[in-house]
Design a protein around this motif. Structure first.
Motif, PDB file in Angstrom:
ATOM      1  N   HIS A  90      33.120 -24.529   0.021  1.00  0.00           N
ATOM      2  CA  HIS A  90      33.849 -23.581  -0.824  1.00  0.00           C
ATOM      3  C   HIS A  90      34.026 -22.225  -0.143  1.00  0.00           C
ATOM      4  N   TRP A  91      35.202 -21.624  -0.338  1.00  0.00           N
ATOM      5  CA  TRP A  91      35.452 -20.268   0.162  1.00  0.00           C
ATOM      6  C   TRP A  91      35.502 -19.277  -0.995  1.00  0.00           C
ATOM      7  N   ASP A  92      34.673 -18.226  -0.879  1.00  0.00           N
ATOM      8  CA  ASP A  92      34.878 -17.029  -1.683  1.00  0.00           C
ATOM      9  C   ASP A  92      35.717 -16.064  -0.856  1.00  0.00           C
ATOM     10  N   VAL A  93      36.843 -15.624  -1.408  1.00  0.00           N
ATOM     11  CA  VAL A  93      37.680 -14.633  -0.724  1.00  0.00           C
ATOM     12  C   VAL A  93      37.512 -13.322  -1.489  1.00  0.00           C
ATOM     13  N   VAL A  94      36.740 -12.405  -0.898  1.00  0.00           N
ATOM     14  CA  VAL A  94      36.273 -11.221  -1.605  1.00  0.00           C
ATOM     15  C   VAL A  94      37.204 -10.042  -1.327  1.00  0.00           C
ATOM     16  N   GLU A  95      37.641  -9.410  -2.401  1.00  0.00           N
ATOM     17  CA  GLU A  95      38.457  -8.194  -2.333  1.00  0.00           C
ATOM     18  C   GLU A  95      37.619  -7.042  -1.788  1.00  0.00           C
ATOM     19  N   GLY A  96      38.055  -6.420  -0.691  1.00  0.00           N
ATOM     20  CA  GLY A  96      37.346  -5.262  -0.152  1.00  0.00           C
ATOM     21  C   GLY A  96      37.593  -4.013  -0.973  1.00  0.00           C
ATOM     22  N   GLN A  97      36.783  -2.983  -0.696  1.00  0.00           N
ATOM     23  CA  GLN A  97      36.915  -1.686  -1.366  1.00  0.00           C
ATOM     24  C   GLN A  97      36.792  -0.576  -0.337  1.00  0.00           C
ATOM     25  N   GLY A  98      37.612   0.453  -0.453  1.00  0.00           N
ATOM     26  CA  GLY A  98      37.471   1.655   0.347  1.00  0.00           C
ATOM     27  C   GLY A  98      37.617   1.407   1.832  1.00  0.00           C
ATOM     28  N   SER A  99      36.813   2.097   2.604  1.00  0.00           N
ATOM     29  CA  SER A  99      36.838   1.998   4.061  1.00  0.00           C
ATOM     30  C   SER A  99      35.494   2.469   4.581  1.00  0.00           C
ATOM     31  N   LEU A 100      34.997   1.808   5.603  1.00  0.00           N
ATOM     32  CA  LEU A 100      33.729   2.226   6.207  1.00  0.00           C
ATOM     33  C   LEU A 100      33.832   3.617   6.823  1.00  0.00           C
ATOM     34  N   SER A 101      35.052   4.112   7.004  1.00  0.00           N
ATOM     35  CA  SER A 101      35.266   5.444   7.574  1.00  0.00           C
ATOM     36  C   SER A 101      35.709   6.454   6.526  1.00  0.00           C
ATOM     37  N   HIS A 102      35.642   6.107   5.255  1.00  0.00           N
ATOM     38  CA  HIS A 102      36.099   7.029   4.223  1.00  0.00           C
ATOM     39  C   HIS A 102      35.006   8.046   3.890  1.00  0.00           C
ATOM     40  N   PRO A 103      35.321   9.351   3.898  1.00  0.00           N
ATOM     41  CA  PRO A 103      34.268  10.351   3.680  1.00  0.00           C
ATOM     42  C   PRO A 103      33.666  10.315   2.285  1.00  0.00           C
ATOM     43  N   ALA A 104      34.323   9.699   1.324  1.00  0.00           N
ATOM     44  CA  ALA A 104      33.769   9.631  -0.038  1.00  0.00           C
ATOM     45  C   ALA A 104      33.256   8.245  -0.394  1.00  0.00           C
ATOM     46  N   TYR A 105      33.884   7.194   0.106  1.00  0.00           N
ATOM     47  CA  TYR A 105      33.627   5.849  -0.424  1.00  0.00           C
ATOM     48  C   TYR A 105      32.989   4.870   0.565  1.00  0.00           C
ATOM     49  N   ALA A 106      32.622   5.337   1.763  1.00  0.00           N
ATOM     50  CA  ALA A 106      32.099   4.412   2.770  1.00  0.00           C
ATOM     51  C   ALA A 106      30.841   3.691   2.296  1.00  0.00           C
ATOM     52  N   GLY A 107      30.037   4.358   1.464  1.00  0.00           N
ATOM     53  CA  GLY A 107      28.823   3.715   0.973  1.00  0.00           C
ATOM     54  C   GLY A 107      29.133   2.482   0.136  1.00  0.00           C
ATOM     55  N   VAL A 108      30.183   2.547  -0.662  1.00  0.00           N
ATOM     56  CA  VAL A 108      30.606   1.385  -1.451  1.00  0.00           C
ATOM     57  C   VAL A 108      31.053   0.264  -0.512  1.00  0.00           C
ATOM     58  N   SER A 109      31.826   0.631   0.507  1.00  0.00           N
ATOM     59  CA  SER A 109      32.331  -0.372   1.455  1.00  0.00           C
ATOM     60  C   SER A 109      31.188  -1.059   2.190  1.00  0.00           C
ATOM     61  N   LEU A 110      30.183  -0.275   2.598  1.00  0.00           N
ATOM     62  CA  LEU A 110      29.062  -0.866   3.331  1.00  0.00           C
ATOM     63  C   LEU A 110      28.227  -1.761   2.419  1.00  0.00           C
ATOM     64  N   SER A 111      28.020  -1.344   1.180  1.00  0.00           N
ATOM     65  CA  SER A 111      27.271  -2.181   0.235  1.00  0.00           C
ATOM     66  C   SER A 111      27.976  -3.518   0.023  1.00  0.00           C
ATOM     67  N   LEU A 112      29.304  -3.478  -0.091  1.00  0.00           N
ATOM     68  CA  LEU A 112      30.072  -4.702  -0.298  1.00  0.00           C
ATOM     69  C   LEU A 112      30.015  -5.590   0.946  1.00  0.00           C
ATOM     70  N   LEU A 113      30.080  -4.972   2.125  1.00  0.00           N
ATOM     71  CA  LEU A 113      29.979  -5.732   3.378  1.00  0.00           C
ATOM     72  C   LEU A 113      28.603  -6.388   3.493  1.00  0.00           C
ATOM     73  N   HIS A 114      27.546  -5.623   3.270  1.00  0.00           N
ATOM     74  CA  HIS A 114      26.199  -6.190   3.384  1.00  0.00           C
ATOM     75  C   HIS A 114      25.957  -7.276   2.340  1.00  0.00           C
ATOM     76  N   GLY A 115      26.363  -7.027   1.108  1.00  0.00           N
ATOM     77  CA  GLY A 115      26.053  -7.960   0.029  1.00  0.00           C
ATOM     78  C   GLY A 115      26.905  -9.211   0.037  1.00  0.00           C
ATOM     79  N   SER A 116      28.159  -9.094   0.494  1.00  0.00           N
ATOM     80  CA  SER A 116      29.012 -10.294   0.487  1.00  0.00           C
ATOM     81  C   SER A 116      28.755 -11.160   1.715  1.00  0.00           C
ATOM     82  N   GLN A 117      28.089 -10.620   2.739  1.00  0.00           N
ATOM     83  CA  GLN A 117      27.668 -11.425   3.899  1.00  0.00           C
ATOM     84  C   GLN A 117      28.811 -12.264   4.456  1.00  0.00           C
ATOM     85  N   PRO A 118      29.969 -11.667   4.736  1.00  0.00           N
ATOM     86  CA  PRO A 118      31.117 -12.495   5.119  1.00  0.00           C
ATOM     87  C   PRO A 118      30.911 -13.215   6.451  1.00  0.00           C
ATOM     88  N   ASP A 119      31.390 -14.458   6.475  1.00  0.00           N
ATOM     89  CA  ASP A 119      31.515 -15.195   7.741  1.00  0.00           C
ATOM     90  C   ASP A 119      32.728 -14.707   8.505  1.00  0.00           C
TER      91      ASP A 119
END
Lengths: 346, 346
Positions: A224-253
């Motif tokens: 099965h594939w989960d195709v996860v919608e990203g958020q923000g940008s790892l380089s965004h001065p306000a939202y990078a923390g959200v992006s990194l949390s989503l990257l770490h937690g979704s553990q994408p292949d």
């Protein structure tokens, strides 16, 4: 009668069809909720409504709340998201019009509709509902970091509001068209309205953000594939923390990096340059390897909406040549997009 | 009488002195609130109290709530933080004892004291207060990314619970000892209890986390130093998003990387190795340069609590030689620590 039904996981219960509300917005990038509903749930969208001064449009018929109600609409959906997710006072008269016309209100802002006294009182008076889809599930876990079964893809942006949701929706549909078992996993309010489920990542308490991403894409069948919608940008001065949390937690292949041609400065933070695609790939792979050492970048989703078809094909081809990776604009589709899908599944 | 006074920014109003509550904790790393109060606010700590089975101790006198009250204590402070910040049912009898003995309760968990019915009812019955210092300020802004005046230092960890707060407190004191204007900026519940102000970073909604860090260290005199308490680790599978938000929002001119000698596996996530100091410096400088291109690493704070003095000096010297940077254990102080302070101010 509930004055504020919270429906984060059962949007099939949302009143529909919708009238899309555009506020007083003049920045198309802030209207992605309205555009997303128009494109991915057209059967549920009857028309649009805006305050005086708004310049963005979905191209749907312009209807007053009363006209929409007469045409069968059941709810007005707030289709714009301004920075910070607040509901400006200028919108309130239009929201009251909708309640008076017999429409429920559906919102995905940080500010809750039911938190505005005049709306809550009007909803009670008119027997209408105020529904906030940005309410995260209660009792989210702290991330465990444990590897889960099943395959995962995450769309990663160079900036906000440039196609991460579109790309994920397009890839999930393409995977299913090839006979694979694939689920679009929504991480923002528009995606949740479209998908009927998901977690509003940016509304989660920071300590539980990676845990929310784990919750969003649970253990699944190995194929099965989960195709996860990203958020923000790892380089965004306000939202990078959200992006990194989503990257770490979704553990994408697999990641697909999303970029808008010609976007040189960050949306809403114009004193910051948009990072290069190369920098974004490198940073996402380095950070993502922490929870999935096998992470790889399959290619790039290039938003070429600002270009005519010939220039778009040139931009796609030159970017692919420069990066040595598949590049496609999912909105334009075609052979380039099929090659990007191939690379995701390789 | 308020059942839950929210006092995030005026802990001078907290009832004191304190009895420190240790729960049923057997993991010293989870008792950093109690240790921090013992070491940095000793005049406010009369003793400690724990559930049966607890093995950690601050070394302060063991007192029942009634004994502490008779000795002048005004509040019992929850001095331990378990993963996820919940209040386990096993603690409730001890918390009720304290209320019955005439002590207010002060907590810094994610779970609010006032959210537990039996505590709320007992507080009302006994005329006592439940005070949660982990309540973030309301109406935090989205980060602007704008450069602020004044100088900033952030402590950055290879893991949780290894000395980021101690290091920041020590450096702020050392800066003041040299006649500089310096403020310790607390980003967690213990720091807030010690400092009398601050923002509980991990309790903030994710979209506002970098904005909270900007709020925490506002514009200041060009010669003023904010010494900001770090949180988590950029390599932590659950909390990296909080760490990145704090790094982006605090815009440090200087970082000091904090590491614990011999800590090989992440606290509470033992299936993850602790990253090297070199990796942590490199990652923090790369990510931090996004909001402050002038960011630099002044040196390393090495937690040598597990070593005797000779081994500690060896570890400090060999780490300094390996990295080519000042390395010191602030708890041991001495010439090495003065060199680290020199490097911060260089």
């Amino acid at each position: 009668m509930p004055t504020a039904a919270v429906v984060p996981h059962a949007p099939e219960a949302l009143p529909q069809p919708y009238l899309l509300f555009l506020g007083d917005t003049v920045e198309p990038g802030y209207a992605k909720t309205a555009y997303g509903l128009r494109d991915w749930a057209p059967e549920r969208c009857l028309g649009e409504f805006a305050c005086p001064g708004a310049t963005v449009s979905t191209g749907l018929p312009r209807l007053t709340p009363a006209q929409a109600r007469a045409g069968g609409a059941r709810a007005m959906v707030i289709g714009v998201a301004n920075p910070g997710g607040r509901i400006p006072p200028a919108w309130v008269p239009a929201l009251l019009d909708a309640l008076q016309a017999g429409l429920d209100l559906v919102g995905g802002m940080h500010a809750r509709l039911a938190g505005i006294d005049v709306l809550r009182n009007a909803a009670i008076a008119h027997g209408r509902r105020l529904i906030d889809v940005r309410e995260p599930p209660s009792d989210l876990p702290v991330a465990s970091g444990r590897k889960r079964t099943g395959k995962r893809l995450l769309t990663v942006g160079t900036d906000c509001a440039l196609g991460k949701k579109y790309t994920a929706l397009s890839l999930a549909r393409a995977f299913r068209d090839r006979g694979l078992d694939a689920t679009f996993r929504a991480s923002g309010q528009t995606g949740i309205l479209i998908a009927g489920a998901g977690v509003p990542m940016d509304a989660v308490i920071a300590d539980f953000a990676a845990g929310a991403a784990e919750f969003l894409s649970p253990d699944a069948d190995p194929a099965h594939w989960d195709v996860v919608e990203g958020q923000g940008s790892l380089s965004h001065p306000a939202y990078a923390g959200v992006s990194l949390s989503l990257l770490h937690g979704s553990q994408p292949d697999v990641i697909v990096v999303c970029h808008a041609v010609g976007r040189e400065r960050m949306l809403g933070h114009a004193h910051y340059l948009v990072p290069s695609i190369e920098e974004t790939i490198d940073l996402a792979l380095r950070l993502g390897a922490r929870t999935n050492p096998a992470i790889r970048c399959a290619g790039v989703s290039l938003n070429t909406a600002a270009l005519d078809d010939a220039d778009a094909q040139d931009a796609i081809a030159s970017t692919a040549a420069r990066l040595g990776l598949p590049v496609a604009d999912p909105v334009r589709g075609g052979a380039a997009f099929e090659r990007l899908v191939d690379a995701c599944l390789a």
